[in-house]
Design an enzyme around this catalytic site. Sequence first.
Site, mmCIF file in Angstrom:
data_model
loop_
_atom_site.group_PDB
_atom_site.id
_atom_site.type_symbol
_atom_site.label_atom_id
_atom_site.label_comp_id
_atom_site.label_asym_id
_atom_site.label_seq_id
_atom_site.Cartn_x
_atom_site.Cartn_y
_atom_site.Cartn_z
ATOM 1 N N VAL A 19 0.851 -1.203 0.000
ATOM 2 C CA VAL A 19 0.000 0.000 0.000
ATOM 3 C C VAL A 19 0.884 1.250 0.000
ATOM 4 C CG1 VAL A 19 -1.719 1.297 1.319
ATOM 5 C CG2 VAL A 19 -1.979 -1.160 1.030
ATOM 6 N N PRO B 173 11.153 -0.243 8.748
ATOM 7 C CA PRO B 173 12.296 -1.155 8.824
ATOM 8 C C PRO B 173 12.520 -1.798 7.457
ATOM 9 C CG PRO B 173 10.800 -1.522 10.671
ATOM 10 C CD PRO B 173 10.110 -0.584 9.731
ATOM 11 N N GLY C 7 10.716 -4.821 5.962
ATOM 12 C CA GLY C 7 9.291 -4.714 5.606
ATOM 13 C C GLY C 7 9.039 -4.032 4.269
ATOM 14 N N ASP D 206 -5.655 1.810 7.002
ATOM 15 C CA ASP D 206 -6.420 0.753 7.669
ATOM 16 C C ASP D 206 -7.561 1.283 8.539
ATOM 17 O OD1 ASP D 206 -4.437 1.935 9.190
ATOM 18 O OD2 ASP D 206 -4.070 0.168 10.433
HETATM 19 C C1 LIG Z 1 -9.301 2.966 -4.725
HETATM 20 C C2 LIG Z 1 -8.025 2.554 -3.986
HETATM 21 C C3 LIG Z 1 -7.025 3.666 -4.180
HETATM 22 C C4 LIG Z 1 -5.706 3.497 -3.475
HETATM 23 O O1 LIG Z 1 -5.572 2.783 -2.469
HETATM 24 O O2 LIG Z 1 -4.757 4.137 -3.972
HETATM 25 C C5 LIG Z 1 -8.407 2.289 -2.537
HETATM 26 N N1 LIG Z 1 -8.325 1.000 -2.284
HETATM 27 C C6 LIG Z 1 -7.934 0.278 -3.388
HETATM 28 C C7 LIG Z 1 -7.967 -1.106 -3.510
HETATM 29 C C8 LIG Z 1 -8.342 -2.048 -2.475
HETATM 30 N N2 LIG Z 1 -8.348 -1.809 -1.170
HETATM 31 C C9 LIG Z 1 -8.755 -2.955 -0.507
HETATM 32 C C10 LIG Z 1 -9.009 -3.965 -1.478
HETATM 33 C C11 LIG Z 1 -9.506 -5.404 -1.185
HETATM 34 C C12 LIG Z 1 -10.970 -5.565 -1.580
HETATM 35 C C13 LIG Z 1 -11.946 -4.690 -0.822
HETATM 36 O O3 LIG Z 1 -11.903 -4.638 0.414
HETATM 37 O O4 LIG Z 1 -12.770 -4.046 -1.500
HETATM 38 C C14 LIG Z 1 -8.752 -3.393 -2.707
HETATM 39 C C15 LIG Z 1 -8.932 -4.014 -4.073
HETATM 40 C C16 LIG Z 1 -7.661 -4.200 -4.852
HETATM 41 O O5 LIG Z 1 -6.551 -4.218 -4.270
HETATM 42 O O6 LIG Z 1 -7.825 -4.394 -6.043
HETATM 43 C C17 LIG Z 1 -8.847 -3.138 0.921
HETATM 44 C C18 LIG Z 1 -9.058 -2.006 1.826
HETATM 45 N N3 LIG Z 1 -9.173 -0.687 1.497
HETATM 46 C C19 LIG Z 1 -9.435 0.039 2.625
HETATM 47 C C20 LIG Z 1 -9.402 -0.850 3.719
HETATM 48 C C21 LIG Z 1 -9.652 -0.462 5.154
HETATM 49 C C22 LIG Z 1 -11.114 -0.616 5.479
HETATM 50 O O7 LIG Z 1 -12.007 -0.530 4.633
HETATM 51 O O8 LIG Z 1 -11.368 -0.811 6.693
HETATM 52 C C23 LIG Z 1 -9.191 -2.131 3.218
HETATM 53 C C24 LIG Z 1 -9.103 -3.449 3.967
HETATM 54 C C25 LIG Z 1 -10.503 -3.995 4.150
HETATM 55 C C26 LIG Z 1 -10.532 -5.268 4.929
HETATM 56 O O9 LIG Z 1 -9.654 -5.497 5.760
HETATM 57 O O10 LIG Z 1 -11.482 -6.021 4.715
HETATM 58 C C27 LIG Z 1 -9.685 1.440 2.681
HETATM 59 C C28 LIG Z 1 -9.630 2.362 1.653
HETATM 60 N N4 LIG Z 1 -9.250 2.068 0.386
HETATM 61 C C29 LIG Z 1 -9.375 3.166 -0.384
HETATM 62 C C30 LIG Z 1 -8.863 3.278 -1.679
HETATM 63 C C31 LIG Z 1 -10.119 4.249 0.328
HETATM 64 C C32 LIG Z 1 -11.576 4.227 -0.110
HETATM 65 C C33 LIG Z 1 -11.716 4.497 -1.603
HETATM 66 C C34 LIG Z 1 -13.075 4.240 -2.170
HETATM 67 O O11 LIG Z 1 -13.990 3.785 -1.477
HETATM 68 O O12 LIG Z 1 -13.244 4.540 -3.362
HETATM 69 C C35 LIG Z 1 -9.967 3.813 1.807
HETATM 70 C C36 LIG Z 1 -11.198 4.054 2.656
HETATM 71 C C37 LIG Z 1 -8.857 4.588 2.515
HETATM 72 C C38 LIG Z 1 -7.664 4.873 1.635
HETATM 73 O O13 LIG Z 1 -6.928 3.929 1.332
HETATM 74 O O14 LIG Z 1 -7.476 6.042 1.276
HETATM 75 C C39 LIG Z 1 -7.479 1.169 -4.471
HETATM 76 C C40 LIG Z 1 -7.892 0.711 -5.884
HETATM 77 C C41 LIG Z 1 -7.059 1.429 -6.927
HETATM 78 C C42 LIG Z 1 -7.044 0.810 -8.261
HETATM 79 O O15 LIG Z 1 -6.874 -0.405 -8.417
HETATM 80 O O16 LIG Z 1 -7.124 1.595 -9.219
HETATM 81 N N1 LIG Z 2 -6.337 1.448 1.603
HETATM 82 C C1 LIG Z 2 -6.097 0.434 0.844
HETATM 83 O O1 LIG Z 2 -6.209 0.530 -0.329
HETATM 84 C C2 LIG Z 2 -5.693 -0.851 1.466
HETATM 85 C C3 LIG Z 2 -5.593 -1.981 0.678
HETATM 86 C C4 LIG Z 2 -5.151 -3.148 1.273
HETATM 87 C C5 LIG Z 2 -4.814 -3.118 2.611
HETATM 88 N N2 LIG Z 2 -4.951 -1.975 3.337
HETATM 89 C C6 LIG Z 2 -4.515 -1.866 4.739
HETATM 90 O O2 LIG Z 2 -3.299 -1.091 4.710
HETATM 91 C C7 LIG Z 2 -2.333 -1.588 5.611
HETATM 92 C C8 LIG Z 2 -1.004 -1.830 4.921
HETATM 93 O O3 LIG Z 2 -1.127 -2.845 3.945
HETATM 94 P P1 LIG Z 2 0.148 -3.447 3.212
HETATM 95 O O4 LIG Z 2 -0.358 -4.481 2.285
HETATM 96 O O5 LIG Z 2 1.008 -2.386 2.680
HETATM 97 O O6 LIG Z 2 0.867 -4.154 4.469
HETATM 98 P P2 LIG Z 2 2.331 -4.708 4.630
HETATM 99 O O7 LIG Z 2 2.307 -5.715 5.712
HETATM 100 O O8 LIG Z 2 2.873 -5.075 3.291
HETATM 101 O O9 LIG Z 2 3.160 -3.433 5.128
HETATM 102 C C9 LIG Z 2 3.212 -2.998 6.423
HETATM 103 C C10 LIG Z 2 4.400 -2.075 6.531
HETATM 104 O O10 LIG Z 2 4.417 -1.453 7.799
HETATM 105 C C11 LIG Z 2 5.773 -1.350 8.192
HETATM 106 N N3 LIG Z 2 5.821 -1.154 9.642
HETATM 107 C C12 LIG Z 2 5.371 -1.981 10.616
HETATM 108 N N4 LIG Z 2 5.596 -1.430 11.825
HETATM 109 C C13 LIG Z 2 6.189 -0.242 11.613
HETATM 110 C C14 LIG Z 2 6.649 0.788 12.456
HETATM 111 N N5 LIG Z 2 6.536 0.710 13.784
HETATM 112 N N6 LIG Z 2 7.203 1.884 11.900
HETATM 113 C C15 LIG Z 2 7.320 1.985 10.558
HETATM 114 N N7 LIG Z 2 6.906 1.041 9.702
HETATM 115 C C16 LIG Z 2 6.354 -0.069 10.219
HETATM 116 C C17 LIG Z 2 6.398 -2.643 7.729
HETATM 117 O O11 LIG Z 2 7.797 -2.530 7.646
HETATM 118 C C18 LIG Z 2 5.755 -2.767 6.366
HETATM 119 O O12 LIG Z 2 6.512 -2.049 5.412
HETATM 120 C C19 LIG Z 2 -2.976 -2.822 6.221
HETATM 121 O O13 LIG Z 2 -3.405 -2.464 7.503
HETATM 122 C C20 LIG Z 2 -4.147 -3.180 5.355
HETATM 123 O O14 LIG Z 2 -5.261 -3.620 6.116
HETATM 124 C C21 LIG Z 2 -5.383 -0.855 2.800
#
Ligand SMILES: C[C@@]1(CC(=O)O)C2=NC(=C\c3[nH]c(c(CCC(=O)O)c3CC(=O)O)Cc3[nH]c(c(CC(=O)O)c3CCC(=O)O)/C=C3\N/C(=C\2)[C@@H](CCC(=O)O)[C@]3(C)CC(=O)O)/[C@H]1CCC(=O)O
Ligand SMILES: NC(=O)c1ccc[n+]([C@@H]2O[C@H](COP(=O)([O-])OP(=O)(O)OC[C@H]3O[C@@H](n4cnc5c(N)ncnc54)[C@H](O)[C@@H]3O)[C@@H](O)[C@H]2O)c1
Length: 282
Positions: free
Chosen positions: A34, A54, A57, A120
């Site tokens: 991410v 680190p 990671g 997250d």
């Molecule tokens: C659009 C995109 C942009 C980007 O990240 O740059 C983006 N997530 C993407 C992909 C993606 N993320 C996740 C999946 C797995 C399937 C699924 O869960 O659907 C996939 C699918 C994949 O990887 O294909 C998991 C996930 N995502 C969030 C959480 C935390 C949670 O919801 O609690 C969890 C863990 C949920 C769990 O543990 O179950 C949260 C957020 N993700 C967002 C953005 C924000 C809301 C944007 C919106 O609603 O439009 C928000 C709120 C915060 C933020 O990240 O800013 C990018 C697609 C870009 C592309 O492909 O073009």
């Molecule tokens: N927003 C999104 O689009 C999206 C999509 C998938 C997952 N997530 C969430 O985002 C988070 C990150 O996902 P990921 O796939 O990159 O995870 P990951 O496990 O690949 O990466 C975690 C990173 O955190 C670093 N880290 C851990 N402890 C640390 C500390 N104390 N200081 C500095 N760095 C530290 C590790 O070195 C590692 O680089 C997860 O919590 C996941 O649930 C969000």
Amino acid sequence: MDSTDAIKQLGGGSLLIAWQLKNKKVLIVGGGEVASQRIESILTADAIITVLSPEKGLHPRTRRFIELRADRITYHDRPFQGPEELDDKDMVLTALDDNDLSQRIVEMSRERRIPVNAADIPDLCDFYFGAQIRDGPLQIMISTNGNGPRMAALIKGRLQKGLSGLEGEAITKIGQLRNKLKERAPGVGGQLGKQRMKWMTALCNSWDMEDFTVLDDVMMEKMLDEGWNKDQHVPTVQEMGVSRLEKRSSHSTPTIPYLTIATAFLAGAAFSATLLSYWRRS
Ligand SMILES: C[C@@]1(CC(=O)O)C2=NC(=C\c3[nH]c(c(CCC(=O)O)c3CC(=O)O)Cc3[nH]c(c(CC(=O)O)c3CCC(=O)O)/C=C3\N/C(=C\2)[C@@H](CCC(=O)O)[C@]3(C)CC(=O)O)/[C@H]1CCC(=O)O
Ligand SMILES: NC(=O)c1ccc[n+]([C@@H]2O[C@H](COP(=O)([O-])OP(=O)(O)OC[C@H]3O[C@@H](n4cnc5c(N)ncnc54)[C@H](O)[C@@H]3O)[C@@H](O)[C@H]2O)c1
């Protein structure tokens, strides 16, 4: 939209803006997958990045960004140490596998009034990332407001199919033309500003978007000489001698979109000649 009901019902979304981050300082805590996506987005916006994680990671993509973009990225091989990491930062992003730490960093950022996104913890984010389509100056963001990020990625695919792939180039040309127009008709606001906007709007409305891609410097000057400078007339495609025989229909077909009549004629002639010689031989 301006009906009383519509106005009373406004709400429930987020503000869609194109945040200008050039040379602003962004802290990214975490170096996983991410984080690598965040780095890509932030580099695109010309910001200055600090990555804390680190070494063990780091995702390979994060590693590559750090290696190749040392001009923009400072990397520290260590865990997050405390609030002092936030000194001077304009934006904070966490991409951690440690929910508690993420939450604490959000709180620290909030105390300092620094905008923060925690990948997250959607509920604590000041803003969300979205799926992106980029083509030069064209930037489209798709957001589901936290409801379904995967759906955003899928909708991106749908939208891409509807684009010709020439929009970015057309916008670039329009940007150049607008700058030239502003040089000829300088100033902000006032009557002249209104006329400038009216001319640009009418021009954009009357041409096919793809036609703008063929404009070069000479043609732009001609448009301004024979259009703007002559009673603010909006020149037509025909007046400008823009000949378009073929339009690219799909984003994925990298064909040459425009052929001059001469090229098309030659291509046609060559095709007929090949056909003729084939008939004669058979
Ligand atoms: C659009 C995109 C942009 C980007 O990240 O740059 C983006 N997530 C993407 C992909 C993606 N993320 C996740 C999946 C797995 C399937 C699924 O869960 O659907 C996939 C699918 C994949 O990887 O294909 C998991 C996930 N995502 C969030 C959480 C935390 C949670 O919801 O609690 C969890 C863990 C949920 C769990 O543990 O179950 C949260 C957020 N993700 C967002 C953005 C924000 C809301 C944007 C919106 O609603 O439009 C928000 C709120 C915060 C933020 O990240 O800013 C990018 C697609 C870009 C592309 O492909 O073009
Ligand atoms: N927003 C999104 O689009 C999206 C999509 C998938 C997952 N997530 C969430 O985002 C988070 C990150 O996902 P990921 O796939 O990159 O995870 P990951 O496990 O690949 O990466 C975690 C990173 O955190 C670093 N880290 C851990 N402890 C640390 C500390 N104390 N200081 C500095 N760095 C530290 C590790 O070195 C590692 O680089 C997860 O919590 C996941 O649930 C969000």
